[in-house]
Design an enzyme around this catalytic site. Structure first.
Site, short mmCIF file in Angstrom:
data_model
loop_
_atom_site.label_atom_id
_atom_site.label_comp_id
_atom_site.label_asym_id
_atom_site.label_seq_id
_atom_site.Cartn_x
_atom_site.Cartn_y
_atom_site.Cartn_z
CE LYS A 18 -1.96 -1.16 3.95
NZ LYS A 18 -1.28 -2.43 4.28
NE ARG A 93 -4.59 -1.37 9.89
CZ ARG A 93 -3.43 -0.96 9.37
NH1 ARG A 93 -3.30 0.25 8.89
NH2 ARG A 93 -2.42 -1.78 9.32
NE ARG A 132 8.01 -2.53 6.18
CZ ARG A 132 6.70 -2.39 6.27
NH1 ARG A 132 6.05 -1.78 5.31
NH2 ARG A 132 6.05 -2.90 7.27
NE ARG A 166 6.26 -0.49 10.34
CZ ARG A 166 5.16 -0.59 9.60
NH1 ARG A 166 5.12 0.03 8.42
NH2 ARG A 166 4.13 -1.27 10.01
NE ARG A 177 2.21 -5.27 11.08
CZ ARG A 177 3.31 -4.98 10.39
NH1 ARG A 177 4.49 -5.42 10.81
NH2 ARG A 177 3.24 -4.26 9.31
P1 AP5 Z 1 4.88 -1.64 1.81
O1 AP5 Z 1 4.52 -0.85 0.61
O2 AP5 Z 1 5.64 -0.97 2.90
O3 AP5 Z 1 3.59 -2.38 2.36
P2 AP5 Z 1 2.34 -1.82 3.17
O4 AP5 Z 1 1.12 -2.47 2.62
O5 AP5 Z 1 2.36 -0.32 3.19
O6 AP5 Z 1 2.70 -2.45 4.56
P3 AP5 Z 1 2.71 -1.89 6.04
O7 AP5 Z 1 3.44 -2.91 6.87
O8 AP5 Z 1 3.23 -0.50 6.11
O9 AP5 Z 1 1.21 -1.95 6.38
P4 AP5 Z 1 0.55 -2.08 7.72
O10 AP5 Z 1 -0.82 -1.96 7.29
O11 AP5 Z 1 0.86 -3.24 8.56
O12 AP5 Z 1 1.26 -0.93 8.57
P5 AP5 Z 1 0.77 0.51 9.02
O13 AP5 Z 1 1.96 1.37 9.07
O14 AP5 Z 1 -0.42 0.95 8.27
O15 AP5 Z 1 5.72 -2.92 1.32
C1 AP5 Z 1 6.26 -3.85 2.25
C2 AP5 Z 1 7.64 -4.35 1.73
O16 AP5 Z 1 7.44 -5.10 0.54
C3 AP5 Z 1 8.62 -3.23 1.37
O17 AP5 Z 1 9.91 -3.63 1.71
C4 AP5 Z 1 8.48 -3.09 -0.15
O18 AP5 Z 1 9.68 -2.67 -0.74
C5 AP5 Z 1 8.11 -4.51 -0.56
N1 AP5 Z 1 7.17 -4.54 -1.69
C6 AP5 Z 1 6.11 -3.72 -1.91
N2 AP5 Z 1 5.45 -4.08 -3.03
C7 AP5 Z 1 6.10 -5.17 -3.50
C8 AP5 Z 1 5.90 -6.02 -4.62
N3 AP5 Z 1 4.89 -5.81 -5.48
N4 AP5 Z 1 6.76 -7.06 -4.80
C9 AP5 Z 1 7.80 -7.28 -3.93
N5 AP5 Z 1 8.04 -6.49 -2.85
C10 AP5 Z 1 7.22 -5.47 -2.65
O19 AP5 Z 1 0.24 0.19 10.51
C11 AP5 Z 1 1.15 -0.13 11.55
C12 AP5 Z 1 0.37 -0.24 12.85
O20 AP5 Z 1 -0.24 1.03 13.16
C13 AP5 Z 1 -0.82 -1.23 12.84
O21 AP5 Z 1 -0.39 -2.56 13.15
C14 AP5 Z 1 -1.71 -0.63 13.94
O22 AP5 Z 1 -1.21 -0.93 15.23
C15 AP5 Z 1 -1.55 0.86 13.71
N6 AP5 Z 1 -2.55 1.42 12.76
C16 AP5 Z 1 -2.29 2.04 11.58
N7 AP5 Z 1 -3.43 2.43 11.00
C17 AP5 Z 1 -4.43 2.06 11.83
C18 AP5 Z 1 -5.85 2.17 11.76
N8 AP5 Z 1 -6.47 2.75 10.70
N9 AP5 Z 1 -6.57 1.64 12.77
C19 AP5 Z 1 -6.00 1.07 13.85
N10 AP5 Z 1 -4.65 0.93 13.97
C20 AP5 Z 1 -3.87 1.42 12.96
#
Ligand code: AP5
Length: 221
Positions: A18, A93, A132, A166, A177
């Site tokens: 994402k 979410r 990552r 992270r 997660r």
């Molecule tokens: P990346 O693009 O970073 O993936 P992402 O989907 O953004 O993954 P996140 O881990 O950031 O999502 P998340 O939803 O767990 O974390 P968030 O920060 O929102 O890609 C991942 C890796 O793969 C990278 O190394 C990239 O280079 C590689 N990659 C990407 N595309 C690829 C491809 N096509 N092929 C190969 N490699 C690829 O949330 C973190 C925490 O915050 C949550 O656990 C929760 O505690 C809290 N939180 C955040 N938002 C909320 C909410 N709305 N409600 C409640 N809690 C929340």
């Protein structure tokens, strides 16, 4: 309504790509990425009350409570960035967040342009997240296997030699997660499907191919 102002949601499990795709859309289309994960990590870094509260949930891989997240989004909506088209990355979410978003958009006389679901299987998600890391200076993202720096240990973009991972990017926290995603986030997919605004891309494909598929969707909506 001006469609370039209507928000797009990128929906998918942790590690689906994402953030990667949101940053490409920012650059190519002048849209603004709104990542609740990034906002929360900034609050944790500042050591604010909100950050301290959020941290316990984030480190455990659990979702931060809805009221806290909805407050963060409502504040963000008042900012000048929110007057441009934006991409929601990591929000909503839960059902409560999805409903709160609708209410906020209605107040601003905006409608969702579309919800793009990125599908990736669990083993690939775990591999992506556990490999990552980012540059500590400019924030450029890397991956041990899929995107290592061109010169080992040196950031391609700014030449820095310090990188960060992270705390929640490990196999154990990833299990929680993923559980949170399937139990609390995946159930909102039908909410958007029923409204006819749900689109899919194959998140298992390489980054450029996924971008191509996202661009195809954007042409249609
Ligand atoms: P990346 O693009 O970073 O993936 P992402 O989907 O953004 O993954 P996140 O881990 O950031 O999502 P998340 O939803 O767990 O974390 P968030 O920060 O929102 O890609 C991942 C890796 O793969 C990278 O190394 C990239 O280079 C590689 N990659 C990407 N595309 C690829 C491809 N096509 N092929 C190969 N490699 C690829 O949330 C973190 C925490 O915050 C949550 O656990 C929760 O505690 C809290 N939180 C955040 N938002 C909320 C909410 N709305 N409600 C409640 N809690 C929340």
């Amino acid at each position: 309504m001006n469609k370039s102002l209507a928000p797009i949601i990128l929906l998918g499990p942790p590690g689906a790509g994402k953030g990667t795709q949101a940053r490409v859309l920012e650059e190519r289309h002048g849209l603004v990425q709104l990542s609740t994960g990034d906002l929360l990590r900034a609050a944790v870094k500042q050591g604010s009350a909100l950050g301290r509260e959020a941290r316990t949930y984030m480190d455990a891989g659990k979702l931060v409570p809805d009221d806290l997240i909805i407050r963060i989004i409502a504040d963000w909506m008042q900012k000048p960035e929110a007057q441009k088209g934006f991409i929601l990355d990591g929000f909503p979410r839960t059902q409560a967040q999805a409903k709160a978003l609708d209410a906020m958009l209605e107040k601003k006389n905006l409608k969702l342009r579309g919800v793009i679901e990125m599908k990736v299987n669990d083993p690939a998600l775990i591999e992506r997240v556990c490999g990552r890391f980012t540059c500590s200076k400019c924030g450029e993202g890397y991956h041990d296997k899929f995107k290592p720096p061109k010169k080992p240990g040196v950031c391609d973009k700014c030449g820095n030699t310090q990188f960060v991972r992270r705390p929640d990017d490990n196999a154990e926290t990833m299990k929680t997660r993923l559980e949170a995603y399937y139990a609390q986030t995946a159930p909102i997919i039908p909410y958007y499907e029923k409204r006819g605004i749900l689109y899919h891309v194959d998140g298992m494909a390489g980054v450029e191919e996924v971008t191509k598929q996202v661009e195809e969707v954007l042409k249609r909506i």
